[in-house]
Design a protein around this motif. Structure first.
Motif, short mmCIF file in Angstrom:
data_model
loop_
_atom_site.label_atom_id
_atom_site.label_comp_id
_atom_site.label_asym_id
_atom_site.label_seq_id
_atom_site.Cartn_x
_atom_site.Cartn_y
_atom_site.Cartn_z
N PRO A 1 34.24 -42.57 -43.53
CA PRO A 1 34.94 -42.69 -42.25
C PRO A 1 36.25 -41.90 -42.28
N GLY A 2 36.58 -41.28 -41.15
CA GLY A 2 37.78 -40.45 -41.08
C GLY A 2 37.49 -38.98 -41.30
N ARG A 3 36.34 -38.68 -41.90
CA ARG A 3 35.93 -37.29 -42.08
C ARG A 3 35.21 -36.83 -40.82
N TYR A 4 34.73 -35.60 -40.83
CA TYR A 4 34.14 -35.02 -39.62
C TYR A 4 32.70 -34.61 -39.85
N ILE A 5 31.93 -34.61 -38.76
CA ILE A 5 30.52 -34.25 -38.80
C ILE A 5 30.17 -33.59 -37.47
N ILE A 6 29.11 -32.79 -37.47
CA ILE A 6 28.64 -32.19 -36.22
C ILE A 6 27.39 -32.93 -35.78
N ILE A 7 27.44 -33.53 -34.60
CA ILE A 7 26.28 -34.21 -34.02
C ILE A 7 26.03 -33.58 -32.65
N ASP A 8 24.82 -33.11 -32.40
CA ASP A 8 24.47 -32.45 -31.13
C ASP A 8 25.43 -31.30 -30.82
N ASP A 9 25.73 -30.48 -31.82
CA ASP A 9 26.64 -29.32 -31.69
C ASP A 9 28.06 -29.72 -31.29
N GLU A 10 28.42 -30.97 -31.48
CA GLU A 10 29.75 -31.46 -31.10
C GLU A 10 30.47 -31.93 -32.37
N PRO A 11 31.67 -31.37 -32.67
CA PRO A 11 32.41 -31.88 -33.83
C PRO A 11 32.92 -33.29 -33.54
N CYS A 12 32.69 -34.21 -34.48
CA CYS A 12 33.02 -35.62 -34.28
C CYS A 12 33.73 -36.17 -35.51
N ARG A 13 34.59 -37.19 -35.27
CA ARG A 13 35.24 -37.90 -36.37
C ARG A 13 34.42 -39.14 -36.66
#
Length: 138
Positions: free
Chosen positions: A14-26
């Motif tokens: 948690p607190g890191r970032y990921i790309i879901i559906d071409d959207e950068p997310c925290r």
């Protein structure tokens, strides 16, 4: 610019970032289910879009790899504010950017933006978001 890299699901926090559906997310939450009789452990990742604030979730095996955005954190000066955009100038390259007020500025700092102040902005996947106001000497 707009680079991304691959990271194994088991290394995410948690607190890191990921790309879901071409959207950068925290990432706000990760729940790992124990492996089934024939399967591997699965991770349910809940994340909030950096630009749109939408909650997204995905389920992946912990051994899978997912895309993670590479976020450039830079300093800029606010040059002008219009009703819809903020014009900023990068303090290193002197490059100018027009940032939409609704999606390109963190909600909690919108009212504090003034011409001439310095801000921290993030650039990822070809998009920019002003994240915070920088104090003197930062």
């Amino acid at each position: 610019m707009g680079d991304k890299t691959k990271v194994q699901v088991s290394k995410l926090k948690p607190g890191r970032y990921i790309i879901i559906d071409d959207e950068p997310c925290r990432i706000v939450n990760i729940t790992v289910s124990s492996p089934g009789k024939h399967g591997s452990a699965k991770a349910r990742i809940e994340a909030v879009g950096i630009f749109d604030g939408k909650v997204r979730s995905i389920v992946k095996p912990t051994s899978a790899e997912v895309d993670v955005p590479i976020i450039d954190k830079k300093t800029a000066q606010v040059i002008a504010i219009t009703p819809d955009t903020v014009q900023i100038m990068d303090m290193e390259t002197y490059e100018m950017f027009e940032v939409p007020l609704d999606t390109g500025v963190a909600e909690e700092i919108r009212d504090q933006l003034k011409e001439g102040i310095n801000v921290e902005y993030w650039e990822t996947l070809g998009r920019i978001k002003i994240m915070r106001i920088k104090g003197e000497g930062e």
